[in-house]
Design an enzyme around this catalytic site. Structure first.
Site, PDB file in Angstrom:
ATOM      1  N   CYS A 222      39.612  -1.296 -30.205  1.00 38.72           N
ATOM      2  CA  CYS A 222      39.873  -1.745 -31.707  1.00 38.72           C
ATOM      3  C   CYS A 222      39.580  -0.687 -32.854  1.00 38.72           C
ATOM      4  CB  CYS A 222      39.018  -2.969 -32.055  1.00 38.72           C
ATOM      5  SG  CYS A 222      39.749  -3.897 -33.453  1.00 38.72           S
TER       6      CYS A 222
ATOM      7  N   HIS B  13      40.141  -6.454 -27.831  1.00 38.80           N
ATOM      8  CA  HIS B  13      38.690  -6.362 -27.396  1.00 38.80           C
ATOM      9  C   HIS B  13      38.234  -6.971 -26.073  1.00 38.80           C
ATOM     10  CE1 HIS B  13      36.776  -5.791 -31.306  1.00 38.80           C
ATOM     11  NE2 HIS B  13      38.043  -6.323 -31.700  1.00 38.80           N
TER      12      HIS B  13
ATOM     13  N   GLU C 278      35.820  -6.557 -24.231  1.00 42.62           N
ATOM     14  CA  GLU C 278      34.501  -7.140 -23.971  1.00 42.62           C
ATOM     15  C   GLU C 278      34.584  -8.546 -24.082  1.00 42.62           C
ATOM     16  OE1 GLU C 278      34.753  -6.981 -28.273  1.00 42.62           O
ATOM     17  OE2 GLU C 278      35.568  -5.509 -26.673  1.00 42.62           O
TER      18      GLU C 278
END
Length: 239
Positions: free
Chosen positions: A108, A212, A214
């Site tokens: 990001c 993202h 994650e």
């Protein structure tokens, strides 16, 4: 992995603190790596080089907007106040990593740092460009976008032709920086990933994704890729 530096509360304490959500470094550890956190601090090229001499890969994480002065623009009213300490730290680490051929994954904000450090620019407020706020709904609610990769890129080899992406960004890459190529866009045409131009000499791992990864740790392909690249780099450096 780079970290935030801002006011934070824990127990009775309300202080400026360096922190990173666990889900970031859990992605690295699940992929077989060892996470080392790199908080913003005073830096010069020598310090950045010494830090990177002790690690095998660099992950630039998400966070506040990059200072528009970094790419020669005046701030948009919606752009965050500059996080000067973090900008200086991450730009110095990234520039040293690129010089040394250390694997880099930008997440990001990290993708935006990569592009700005390479001479590119950013759209400072996507709703002005595409007319909606799907990419950043607010209140910590991620939007899901389908990204389409560019055939022949490293990213396409890693995740295939399409992938669902968890997005939370109101800015995005505009002009692509030198030495980078676009490796994914979404249905609005927004650039969702850039990577090192394969026409350049060598084969260093340099990839920035606007989404993202994650947030979806059932899919570790990007974390596995940067961990494997770091392992290869470490082996080559030791030989």
């Amino acid at each position: 992995m780079t970290t935030y530096l801002q006011q934070a509360q824990t127990g009775v304490w309300d202080v400026r603190a360096s922190f990173l959500p666990q889900i970031y470094f859990e992605g690295v550890t699940r992929a077989g790596g060892i996470a080392v956190l790199l908080p913003p601090q005073p830096v010069d090229p020598g310090i950045a080089g010494r830090v990177l001499a002790r690690i095998d890969g660099l992950v630039i994480t998400g966070g506040p907007d990059v200072d528009p002065a970094r790419y020669g623009h005046q701030p948009h009213p919606s752009t965050n106040e500059p996080a000067t300490e973090r900008d200086e730290w991450e730009f110095a680490l990234l520039e040293a990593a690129l010089r040394q051929g250390i694997p880099v994954l930008g997440v990001c904000r990290g993708a935006q740092v990569l592009n700005a450090a390479s001479g590119g620019t950013l759209h400072q407020h996507l709703p002005d460009v595409i007319g909606h706020t799907h990419h950043q709904k607010g209140n910590a609610v991620f939007g899901t976008s389908e990204v389409r990769t560019v055939p022949g890129t490293r990213l396409a080899a890693l995740i295939g032709a399409t992938s669902d992406a968890q997005c939370y960004h109101h800015q995005a890459i505009d002009r692509v920086g030198a030495g980078l190529v676009v490796s994914a866009r979404d249905s609005d045409g927004v650039i969702e990933a850039v990577e090192r131009d394969p026409a350049l000499p060598g084969d260093a791992f340099v990839l920035g994704v606007q989404w993202h990864p994650e947030e979806s740790l059932d899919d570790l392909r990007l974390f596995t890729a940067v961990v494997e690249a770091a392992r290869t780099y470490a082996t080559e450096r030791a030989s």
